[in-house]
Design a protein around this motif. Structure first.
Motif, PDB file in Angstrom:
ATOM      1  N   SER B 194       0.863  -1.188   0.000  1.00  0.00           N
ATOM      2  CA  SER B 194       0.000   0.000   0.000  1.00  0.00           C
ATOM      3  C   SER B 194       0.892   1.229   0.000  1.00  0.00           C
ATOM      4  O   SER B 194       2.078   1.143   0.299  1.00  0.00           O
ATOM      5  CB  SER B 194      -0.920  -0.005   1.226  1.00  0.00           C
ATOM      6  N   ARG B 195       0.295   2.368  -0.326  1.00  0.00           N
ATOM      7  CA  ARG B 195       1.074   3.605  -0.433  1.00  0.00           C
ATOM      8  C   ARG B 195       1.253   4.268   0.915  1.00  0.00           C
ATOM      9  O   ARG B 195       0.332   4.287   1.734  1.00  0.00           O
ATOM     10  CB  ARG B 195       0.374   4.576  -1.386  1.00  0.00           C
ATOM     11  N   LEU B 196       2.407   4.864   1.124  1.00  0.00           N
ATOM     12  CA  LEU B 196       2.674   5.612   2.353  1.00  0.00           C
ATOM     13  C   LEU B 196       1.651   6.736   2.468  1.00  0.00           C
ATOM     14  O   LEU B 196       1.402   7.471   1.514  1.00  0.00           O
ATOM     15  CB  LEU B 196       4.092   6.192   2.307  1.00  0.00           C
ATOM     16  N   GLY B 315      -1.251   5.753   8.342  1.00  0.00           N
ATOM     17  CA  GLY B 315      -0.637   5.968   7.035  1.00  0.00           C
ATOM     18  C   GLY B 315       0.591   5.111   6.781  1.00  0.00           C
ATOM     19  O   GLY B 315       1.200   5.209   5.712  1.00  0.00           O
ATOM     20  N   ALA B 316       0.971   4.262   7.735  1.00  0.00           N
ATOM     21  CA  ALA B 316       2.113   3.364   7.507  1.00  0.00           C
ATOM     22  C   ALA B 316       1.812   2.485   6.295  1.00  0.00           C
ATOM     23  O   ALA B 316       0.706   1.975   6.143  1.00  0.00           O
ATOM     24  CB  ALA B 316       2.383   2.499   8.734  1.00  0.00           C
ATOM     25  N   SER B 317       2.813   2.340   5.422  1.00  0.00           N
ATOM     26  CA  SER B 317       2.619   1.561   4.206  1.00  0.00           C
ATOM     27  C   SER B 317       2.912   0.089   4.450  1.00  0.00           C
ATOM     28  O   SER B 317       3.640  -0.282   5.375  1.00  0.00           O
ATOM     29  CB  SER B 317       3.544   2.098   3.113  1.00  0.00           C
ATOM     30  N   LEU B 318       2.314  -0.748   3.592  1.00  0.00           N
ATOM     31  CA  LEU B 318       2.572  -2.192   3.594  1.00  0.00           C
ATOM     32  C   LEU B 318       3.525  -2.531   2.471  1.00  0.00           C
ATOM     33  O   LEU B 318       3.479  -1.910   1.403  1.00  0.00           O
ATOM     34  CB  LEU B 318       1.266  -2.958   3.351  1.00  0.00           C
ATOM     35  N   ARG B 319       4.354  -3.530   2.704  1.00  0.00           N
ATOM     36  CA  ARG B 319       5.200  -4.072   1.644  1.00  0.00           C
ATOM     37  C   ARG B 319       4.896  -5.559   1.454  1.00  0.00           C
ATOM     38  O   ARG B 319       4.495  -6.252   2.395  1.00  0.00           O
ATOM     39  CB  ARG B 319       6.678  -3.926   2.003  1.00  0.00           C
TER      40      ARG B 319
END
Lengths: 395, 395
Positions: B194-196, B315-319
């Motif tokens: 997901s996006r930051l 807002g933390a992104s997923l990788r």
């Protein structure tokens, strides 16, 4: 002295030579070394494709002997005029390149190694009690942060949302953080991995750690206060951690090494200092261009060598690209505190900015820049560049 | 029904088809799917080199449409006898292959989502007080763990050393943990990033999470107790976290979905259940071959969809490759507790093993195995395989 047009007292002379990753328009990202206001394309200069990559990791994994070889070869290229014709075409002005995250972050750990910072926070959050927890002087307290949200300097930081609940609120609410803060820190970048089950003694610090960068550990104090008991900070920190684009090799910091402060009680043997790994790095924190603090890294209670020994004492392995940060750097004077919550003492003494503006925490549009330098040879300084970020409203 | 010799009631029939990474002697590691006691070489069967890699990550990143395509193609290959001649040569008996870590772990987060477990630990550590902290029923408490020490089932676990200090000890000492424990957990593997700055709502859980594995979050209770205030667990956990070699796709768990338990108070809107993502997974914990517990995952207070929404609310992104685990799974009955400290109640009721042996914590040489199954179609079970590890003495 370099044949390049770099002043003798530049913080980016041949005694420094920090590593980063840059991209010219339309080109792929590559490893470079900063000299003056230029970046040297290392793949171009050395013809080694370990540098023709978008991160430092492959080079970091090669270890100390190779790090020293490359450093001394680059110094030779930049000082012996015989190399000038070959090197000049692969030197690019910094103004024309984009700087990227210099390494792929494997695991990210954040320590809490400033006695002044821990004491300040203890006083504010537990008034009347002992400011330091009973373990604080026995071990460098640390915890894992989110590696995937480590971003390079210049990346805007959106104000995080989350749950917050003031002590008097009947229930938590969710919304944008109202207590958005910074933490001025110093980061250490691991090059050489270690085996699972095998501790890394303090004596092996410089065999594993390649270099040093600046870190801003953005912190949402309201999210953190509500979430962090009993398992520690999570969303109050995980939205973004900014790092400077340049990693200064330990080899450039020989003149910065100082004795750490005295410790009482004596640490356990695995934390005994073998060599002096205190570092006389001087940070400067600017808020919207105005200097608000000058945190002295030399005042840190625990050294980076002790942090590494502690991190691995249980057999946890290191990977290339591991990043560990010092925790907020705060000196004993009020204008040396490394976070806004300390500088404004939780709101009791707001920070005054030119034009009559004041701050307790960050407002949307605010920009924070942390810079740093260390002593170099012959009275020069070693520059760390900067880590900067501007706050955007919550999307 | 497959043309393979797999019993109708196998936990690894065509309704399951979990993914892993295997290596045949002298060959490179590749992605495979388990069916019965065989592994299907996906690169060989499908001719797609996304599977000719030593991790699932490239496939995970491709997203839900592709995950479903591959699953349905594999089901077709294994059920239509017309494919038998082509598929049989790339089916290998499990007994002849080595199973590796199935994915590269990006960030690892551990939650604390079992009310019974949190209550048990609160009762033991804060007798007389409220067992749950005030935030517990408002948010799924979590923290980051060490991604670099996530190991595959079967990897031996060396007893960690570190600082421990009992309340009555005058000072901490350093040495091998005396309170080495397990935590039986369930892990969720993120496929789609997901996006930051952009939260992932509960409704998007199945678009980002690919599948489920078993986790043993080995825990040194003495190290943890001394270090964890105020920043949470660190060395008490970071020496090793074991995962099962098979990742069961969410698509195989349709029959396992159940309503989560009632929540009081009502969670904040971003944590409202959109669909039922409770999961009726039944775990079994064996110590040296003897069943000591059967933790029911359906009893967890927070679902994996809520954990993901919470993890990203700031807002933390997923990788791709992010792993998050549920925290110890403990049901309401004593024989459903997911850790030894609960099962032996901190030493008050030692666990009895056959032959008159007892345990409070793990001894060198002990082997712990966690298995799990979930309901499948037509009364069958979906198997998760096992996560196992044996304790070695401190090196």
């Amino acid at each position: 002295m370099t044949w390049l047009d770099v002043p003798h007292d530049s913080a980016f002379g041949v005694a420094n030579l920090p590593y980063g990753v840059f991209r010219r328009e339309g080109q792929t990202a590559r490893v470079g070394v900063r000299v003056g206001d230029h970046v040297l394309d290392l793949a171009g200069a050395l013809g080694d494709d370990v540098f023709d990559r978008p991160s430092l990791n492959a080079f970091l994994a090669q270890g100390g002997r190779r790090w020293r070889e490359v450093r001394s070869r680059v110094q030779e290229l930049l000082t012996d005029p015989a190399h000038r014709d070959r090197v000049e075409p692969v030197l690019y002005p910094l103004a024309g390149v984009e700087l990227l995250l210099p390494f792929e972050v494997a695991d990210y750990v954040d320590f809490y190694a400033s006695e002044q910072h821990a004491t300040n926070l203890g006083r504010m959050f537990r008034p009347g009690g002992e400011p330091l927890t009973p373990n604080w002087k026995h071990l460098p307290i640390g915890y894992h942060g989110r590696a995937g949200t480590v971003v390079v300097s210049g990346t805007p930081v959106a104000r995080p949302s989350g749950q917050r609940k003031a002590p008097d609120d009947p229930a938590p609410t969710v919304g944008p953080s109202r207590r958005l803060d910074i933490e001025a820190e110093v980061g250490f970048v691991v090059g050489v991995e270690s085996r699972l089950g095998q501790r890394v003694p303090v004596t092996d610090f410089a065999e594993h750690v390649f270099g040093v960068c600046l870190v801003n550990d953005w912190s949402a104090r309201d999210l953190q206060a509500w979430e962090y008991v009993p398992l520690g900070p999570f969303l109050g920190k995980s939205f973004a951690t900014s790092v400077s684009p340049w990693v200064v090799p330990l080899d450039a910091l020989r003149h910065a090494r100082v004795a750490p402060p005295p410790r009482d009680p004596e640490p356990l043997p695995y934390l005994h200092d073998a060599e002096d790994w205190g570092l006389d790095l001087r940070l400067e924190v600017r808020l919207n261009g105005h200097v608000v603090s000058r945190p002295p890294f030399a005042s840190m209670y625990w050294t980076a060598a002790q942090m590494l020994a502690h991190l691995t004492v249980n057999g946890a392995s290191l990977r290339t690209g591991d990043l560990y940060a010092s925790g907020t750097v705060s000196g004993p004077e009020r204008d040396q505190f490394g976070s806004l919550i300390e500088l404004a003492w939780g709101g009791q003494t707001p920070i005054e900015l030119p034009g009559g503006e004041t701050r307790v925490f960050l407002e949307d549009g605010d920009e924070v820049t942390i810079t740093g330098t260390a002593p170099g040879p012959d009275g020069t300084r070693i520059g760390f560049g900067e880590v900067t970020g501007r706050i955007l409203p919550t999307p």
